[in-house]
Design a protein around this motif. Structure first.
Motif, PDB file in Angstrom:
ATOM      1  N   GLU B  78      -0.299  -9.503  -0.663  1.00 53.00           N
ATOM      2  CA  GLU B  78       0.197  -8.418  -1.523  1.00 53.00           C
ATOM      3  C   GLU B  78       0.124  -7.087  -0.788  1.00 53.00           C
ATOM      4  O   GLU B  78       1.069  -6.298  -0.787  1.00 53.00           O
ATOM      5  N   LEU B  79      -1.032  -6.855  -0.168  1.00 54.70           N
ATOM      6  CA  LEU B  79      -1.172  -5.607   0.587  1.00 54.70           C
ATOM      7  C   LEU B  79      -0.239  -5.600   1.781  1.00 54.70           C
ATOM      8  O   LEU B  79       0.377  -4.581   2.110  1.00 54.70           O
ATOM      9  N   GLU B  81       2.646  -6.982   2.083  1.00 54.68           N
ATOM     10  CA  GLU B  81       4.026  -6.692   1.701  1.00 54.68           C
ATOM     11  C   GLU B  81       4.223  -5.189   1.557  1.00 54.68           C
ATOM     12  O   GLU B  81       5.223  -4.627   2.015  1.00 54.68           O
ATOM     13  N   ALA B  82       3.244  -4.529   0.940  1.00 56.51           N
ATOM     14  CA  ALA B  82       3.347  -3.085   0.771  1.00 56.51           C
ATOM     15  C   ALA B  82       3.408  -2.389   2.126  1.00 56.51           C
ATOM     16  O   ALA B  82       4.271  -1.534   2.357  1.00 56.51           O
ATOM     17  N   LEU B  83       2.505  -2.755   3.014  1.00 56.54           N
ATOM     18  CA  LEU B  83       2.408  -2.049   4.294  1.00 56.54           C
ATOM     19  C   LEU B  83       3.545  -2.416   5.244  1.00 56.54           C
ATOM     20  O   LEU B  83       4.166  -1.541   5.849  1.00 56.54           O
ATOM     21  N   ARG B  86       7.007  -1.041   4.171  1.00 54.27           N
ATOM     22  CA  ARG B  86       7.094   0.389   4.428  1.00 54.27           C
ATOM     23  C   ARG B  86       7.196   0.643   5.921  1.00 54.27           C
ATOM     24  O   ARG B  86       7.990   1.472   6.372  1.00 54.27           O
ATOM     25  N   LEU B 144      -1.063   4.823   8.351  1.00 57.26           N
ATOM     26  CA  LEU B 144      -0.466   3.512   8.118  1.00 57.26           C
ATOM     27  C   LEU B 144      -0.938   2.525   9.175  1.00 57.26           C
ATOM     28  O   LEU B 144      -1.280   1.379   8.868  1.00 57.26           O
ATOM     29  N   ALA B 147      -4.442   1.334   8.495  1.00 58.49           N
ATOM     30  CA  ALA B 147      -4.473   0.352   7.398  1.00 58.49           C
ATOM     31  C   ALA B 147      -3.983  -1.002   7.903  1.00 58.49           C
ATOM     32  O   ALA B 147      -4.545  -2.047   7.549  1.00 58.49           O
TER      33      ALA B 147
END
Lengths: 225, 225
Positions: B78-79, B81-83, B86, B144, B147
């Motif tokens: 899930e994380l 996909e977000a990172l 982007r 980014l 992370a």
DNA sequence: GACAAGGTCTCTGTATACATTCGTGCGAAA
DNA sequence: TTTCGCACGAATGTATACAGAGACCTTGTC
């Protein structure tokens, strides 16, 4: 509570509140004398600050408070858009409806108070904090939450740089209420859209607010205090 | 190189490579004897592992290698996909076209080799690493990237849990080539879409691959070695 | 007068000793 | 037999001493 924890939190607050300015050298001996503890727990505190990105270890010069530029603000909001939008979606999917309904109600109550002259900032800020925690809990994703924690640290530092416009504060509260409502309703699309709107407005508010510091890039490296 | 750095990297590799299993207690004295250094640099290494999320500090029991469950895999993706989505968008916006064109070409070359019997995994893995670095550089966003670094650590650990299917490896290479092409062309939408496709397939591959460990949740807390 | 090289000095990195706290095991009492 | 409490032990948390490395200043030469 451990001495290293106290030193870490105190130093972190000092950096976020701009009592320790970027470029400031955090000498181990100096800080250990300041807190009245030995170098060992100070070292651990400085390591944690470095891991957070609030400070940087300079080879041979020790740990230095990290710089914050306009470019950093852009980068922070880019990451924030990725994390917050995803978090909003996940929260809308897995939320407890009552929690976010209550938050929306409270936010609108605070919103009305913000229109008066006595701007109760603290109440609003505390509410936003509660909403952040509620979203973290709803997403049920410890890795996302950890990334958010790190990001919010930096955002708090940037936010403290400029006094937020009272008008902007009221609009921000309205935007937060909108996000809370969307999450309460379970609408992922709307929650993400509302978050995106909020972030765009927040960024613009930060960028257009007159700021004090980052024009003068702070003492580059020589002892700034 | 500092002793604490060596200890940190060695311990990190041990955890990622599953030589140190979840639940394993990392005693300071024990590890300091193992590396032939004192407790001080070991403490720093363990602190960094804890900050990375690869270990957890248990009050009174010391530092313990963190658990990984199926639920964690879901959260990690899930994380991711977000990172990654982007990052793909930003990379497409700010990329150096030649870099990603070259990566696409090399990936397709490797892709053809993967169809043969001698599966040259290392070449492919190294190429993916180079692509990750190229994306990090193109996004020009240190927050980014930080992370991503943390996330990739955990993903590497999960990935090592199961032998990747050779067929899947070839398809993954094709998907990576697709992403590289989209970024090279500067198409944000396509780059994000290709990334999303890749992640969905990767997650399914991980979830459907027979795994060894996480059925037996590893020794809970008592000395596991 | 400026640049380079060497020396000194301060700071970090590491080792070790000590104290405090938490876990564990045994024993006694209910 | 089970549970509570105390004592012992081990491991973490902290302090301090020592060594090494890098930065800064000074001096000499071009």
């Amino acid at each position: 509570m451990r001495a290293s924890d106290r030193a870490y939190e105190a130093l972190r607050e000092d950096i976020v509140e701009w009592r320790l300015l970027p470029g400031q050298v955090l000498g181990e001996v100096e800080q250990s004398e300041r807190f009245g503890i030995s170098r060992t727990p100070i070292r651990e505190a400085l390591s944690r600050l470095t891991a957070d990105g609030l400070a940087e270890a300079h080879r041979g010069r020790g740990v230095v408070v990290s710089q914050v530029s306009l470019e950093d603000v852009r980068a922070l909001f880019e990451l924030r858009e990725a994390l917050d939008c995803r978090a909003a979606r996940l929260a809308a999917r897995r939320r407890d409806p009552v929690t976010f309904q209550d938050l929306a109600t409270e936010l609108e109550a605070v919103l009305h108070q913000l229109h008066g002259p006595g701007t109760d900032r603290t109440g609003y800020y505390e509410l936003v904090e509660r909403m952040d925690r509620a979203i973290d809990e709803a997403t049920a994703n410890p890795y996302l939450t950890a990334a958010q924690r790190s990001l919010r640290l930096h955002l708090a530092r940037v936010r403290k740089l400029s006094r937020t416009n009272p008008d902007r504060l009221a609009r921000a509260a309205a935007e937060h209420a909108q996000i809370a409502r969307a999450i309460a309703e379970g609408s992922e699309e709307l929650a993400e859209a509302a978050t995106r709107v909020h972030l765009a407005n927040s960024l613009q508010a930060v960028l257009t607010t007159p700021v004090r510091e980052w024009v003068q890039p702070a003492p580059p490296l020589e002892a700034a205090g």
